[in-house]
Write a protein that holds these residues in place. Structure first.
Motif, short mmCIF file in Angstrom:
data_model
loop_
_atom_site.label_atom_id
_atom_site.label_comp_id
_atom_site.label_asym_id
_atom_site.label_seq_id
_atom_site.Cartn_x
_atom_site.Cartn_y
_atom_site.Cartn_z
N GLY A 198 8.00 -28.51 -6.04
CA GLY A 198 9.09 -27.61 -6.41
C GLY A 198 10.24 -28.29 -7.13
N LYS A 199 10.11 -29.57 -7.42
CA LYS A 199 11.21 -30.31 -8.05
C LYS A 199 11.29 -29.99 -9.54
CE LYS A 199 11.28 -34.13 -4.78
NZ LYS A 199 12.68 -33.93 -4.36
N PRO A 200 12.52 -29.95 -10.07
CA PRO A 200 12.70 -29.64 -11.50
C PRO A 200 11.97 -30.65 -12.40
CG PRO A 200 14.80 -29.63 -10.34
CD PRO A 200 13.80 -30.20 -9.39
N LEU A 201 11.44 -30.12 -13.48
CA LEU A 201 10.74 -30.94 -14.45
C LEU A 201 11.06 -30.39 -15.83
CD1 LEU A 201 8.61 -33.29 -14.58
CD2 LEU A 201 6.87 -31.52 -14.74
N THR A 202 11.74 -31.21 -16.64
CA THR A 202 12.02 -30.83 -18.02
C THR A 202 11.15 -31.68 -18.94
OG1 THR A 202 14.28 -30.09 -17.61
CG2 THR A 202 13.77 -30.79 -19.84
N VAL A 203 10.52 -31.03 -19.91
CA VAL A 203 9.56 -31.69 -20.78
C VAL A 203 10.01 -31.50 -22.22
CG1 VAL A 203 7.13 -31.90 -21.35
CG2 VAL A 203 7.78 -31.04 -19.09
N LEU A 204 10.44 -32.58 -22.87
CA LEU A 204 10.89 -32.53 -24.26
C LEU A 204 9.74 -32.99 -25.16
CD1 LEU A 204 14.48 -34.05 -23.90
CD2 LEU A 204 13.75 -31.67 -23.72
N VAL A 205 9.30 -32.08 -26.02
CA VAL A 205 8.09 -32.32 -26.80
C VAL A 205 8.41 -32.25 -28.30
CG1 VAL A 205 5.71 -31.60 -27.21
CG2 VAL A 205 6.77 -31.21 -24.97
N PRO A 206 8.25 -33.35 -29.02
CA PRO A 206 8.51 -33.32 -30.46
C PRO A 206 7.54 -32.41 -31.21
CG PRO A 206 8.44 -35.58 -29.63
CD PRO A 206 7.89 -34.70 -28.54
N ALA A 240 2.95 -26.36 -28.40
CA ALA A 240 2.11 -25.26 -27.93
C ALA A 240 1.12 -25.74 -26.86
CB ALA A 240 1.36 -24.62 -29.09
N GLU A 241 0.49 -26.89 -27.11
CA GLU A 241 -0.46 -27.42 -26.13
C GLU A 241 0.27 -27.88 -24.87
OE1 GLU A 241 -3.95 -30.82 -25.60
OE2 GLU A 241 -2.82 -30.70 -27.48
N ALA A 242 1.46 -28.46 -25.06
CA ALA A 242 2.24 -28.89 -23.89
C ALA A 242 2.58 -27.70 -23.01
CB ALA A 242 3.51 -29.60 -24.34
N ALA A 243 2.99 -26.59 -23.62
CA ALA A 243 3.32 -25.40 -22.84
C ALA A 243 2.11 -24.94 -22.03
CB ALA A 243 3.81 -24.29 -23.76
N ALA A 244 0.93 -25.00 -22.63
CA ALA A 244 -0.28 -24.58 -21.92
C ALA A 244 -0.60 -25.54 -20.77
CB ALA A 244 -1.45 -24.51 -22.89
N ARG A 245 -0.53 -26.84 -21.03
CA ARG A 245 -0.87 -27.81 -19.99
C ARG A 245 0.12 -27.75 -18.83
NH1 ARG A 245 -3.78 -32.39 -21.36
NH2 ARG A 245 -3.72 -32.79 -19.10
N PHE A 246 1.41 -27.63 -19.14
CA PHE A 246 2.43 -27.64 -18.10
C PHE A 246 2.62 -26.27 -17.44
CE2 PHE A 246 3.57 -31.66 -20.06
CZ PHE A 246 3.92 -32.43 -18.95
N LEU A 274 0.77 -25.22 -15.38
CA LEU A 274 0.40 -25.48 -13.99
C LEU A 274 1.60 -25.74 -13.11
CD1 LEU A 274 -2.72 -27.79 -14.50
CD2 LEU A 274 -2.71 -25.40 -13.74
N VAL A 275 2.74 -26.04 -13.73
CA VAL A 275 3.97 -26.35 -12.99
C VAL A 275 4.96 -25.21 -13.25
CG1 VAL A 275 5.74 -28.08 -12.52
CG2 VAL A 275 3.51 -28.79 -13.40
N PRO A 276 5.03 -24.21 -12.38
CA PRO A 276 5.86 -23.03 -12.67
C PRO A 276 7.32 -23.36 -12.98
CG PRO A 276 4.45 -22.63 -10.78
CD PRO A 276 4.31 -24.08 -11.11
N GLN A 277 7.84 -24.41 -12.33
CA GLN A 277 9.27 -24.73 -12.52
C GLN A 277 9.51 -25.63 -13.72
OE1 GLN A 277 7.28 -26.02 -10.22
NE2 GLN A 277 7.91 -28.05 -9.52
N ALA A 278 8.45 -26.01 -14.44
CA ALA A 278 8.64 -26.89 -15.60
C ALA A 278 9.29 -26.12 -16.75
CB ALA A 278 7.31 -27.46 -16.05
N ARG A 279 10.22 -26.80 -17.41
CA ARG A 279 10.87 -26.26 -18.61
C ARG A 279 10.40 -27.08 -19.80
NH1 ARG A 279 15.95 -26.81 -21.53
NH2 ARG A 279 16.46 -28.67 -20.30
N VAL A 280 9.59 -26.48 -20.65
CA VAL A 280 9.04 -27.18 -21.81
C VAL A 280 9.88 -26.82 -23.03
CG1 VAL A 280 7.01 -27.53 -23.26
CG2 VAL A 280 6.74 -27.17 -20.79
#
Length: 266
Positions: free
Chosen positions: A185-193, A202-208, A210-216
């Protein structure tokens, strides 16, 4: 010769001046050593606000050392130069096992992300023992693999608030590790160039997913190494927004400084 932060020469600015890539703002900086549970000594640097409270602590995990990654990789270097003064954020940088930089060389050898588990644990333990508050993992490229594999399991999980990932390749980190983050449940922010060499938005959004709380967050125009002040500044603003209550402000962190500063060696 080991670089020591006391060698910076600070001089008055005489008025607001632009903050450039090599601009070093005031902070309390010290060379540190981290001891791993499997017997290695990791060299690093801790940069703290010169005065006032520490609003957050960044525990930085650098890119792949076999491809030039180390504690001085430019986004982390700029974080240590700027964030203690501009945002009250402490920055811990260190070389993983077998990695060298002007600060020195950590003992051991590169272990493909396996033995580096102990490096992550040692860095977090150091921050806890120093009483540094609001601790966040910040991983870049290979460093994102370490954050994903080891940040959501003990002994690290209960000692950090969450993580910010820069350019995750998702090579070593698997769906199992993403599921662990989801369960934490911990926050996860994913910055993708936009133009990343390994994983694009687009692929990062699909892969992540799996982590509902992830912000891509896809970053237009950026590449894997975040080259250019525009992109480095964007990363620092995003990090400060995530880890501090005040954030970077409506216009982002200041781009000028009125006070003493130093110039880092090339």
């Amino acid at each position: 010769m080991t670089f020591h932060p006391s060698s910076y020469e600070f001089t008055p600015s005489g008025g607001p001046v632009p903050i450039r890539a090599s601009t070093v703002l005031p902070a309390r900086r010290e060379n540190v050593e981290l001891q791993t549970d499997d017997g290695h000594t990791l060299v690093g640097e801790l940069a703290l606000p010169e005065s006032g409270p520490v609003h957050a602590t960044l525990i930085t995990l650098h890119p792949l050392p076999t491809h030039g990654g180390f504690m001085d990789s430019h986004v982390y270097r700029k974080a240590s130069y700027r964030l203690p003064a501009l945002a009250g954020v402490a920055v811990l940088r260190f070389n993983t096992r077998g990695t060298a930089s002007p600060r020195g060389t950590s003992t051991g050898a590169f272990e493909e992300g396996i033995g580096e588990r102990y490096d992550v644990e040692a860095a977090v333990r150091f921050a806890v023992e120093r009483g540094l508050p609001n601790r966040w993992l910040v991983g870049w490229s290979f460093g994102t693999e370490l954050a994903l594999m080891y940040g959501a399991v003990e002994p690290v999980a209960s000692q950090v608030e969450g993580a910010v990932l820069l350019s995750p390749p998702l090579h070593r980190a698997t769906d199992k590790h993403l599921q662990q983050w989801a369960e934490s449940g911990k926050p996860l922010t994913v910055l993708v160039p936009e133009h990343d060499d390994f994983l694009q938005p687009a692929e990062a959004a699909a892969r992540f997913s799996l982590v509902p709380q992830a912000r891509v967050v896809g970053v237009d125009g950026a590449k894997h190494l975040w080259v250019g002040e525009k992109y480095a500044a964007r990363v620092l603003n995003e990090i400060v927004d995530d880890v501090t209550g005040a954030g970077s402000g409506p216009a982002g962190l200041p781009t000028e400084w009125d006070g003493p500063s130093a110039t880092a060696p090339a």
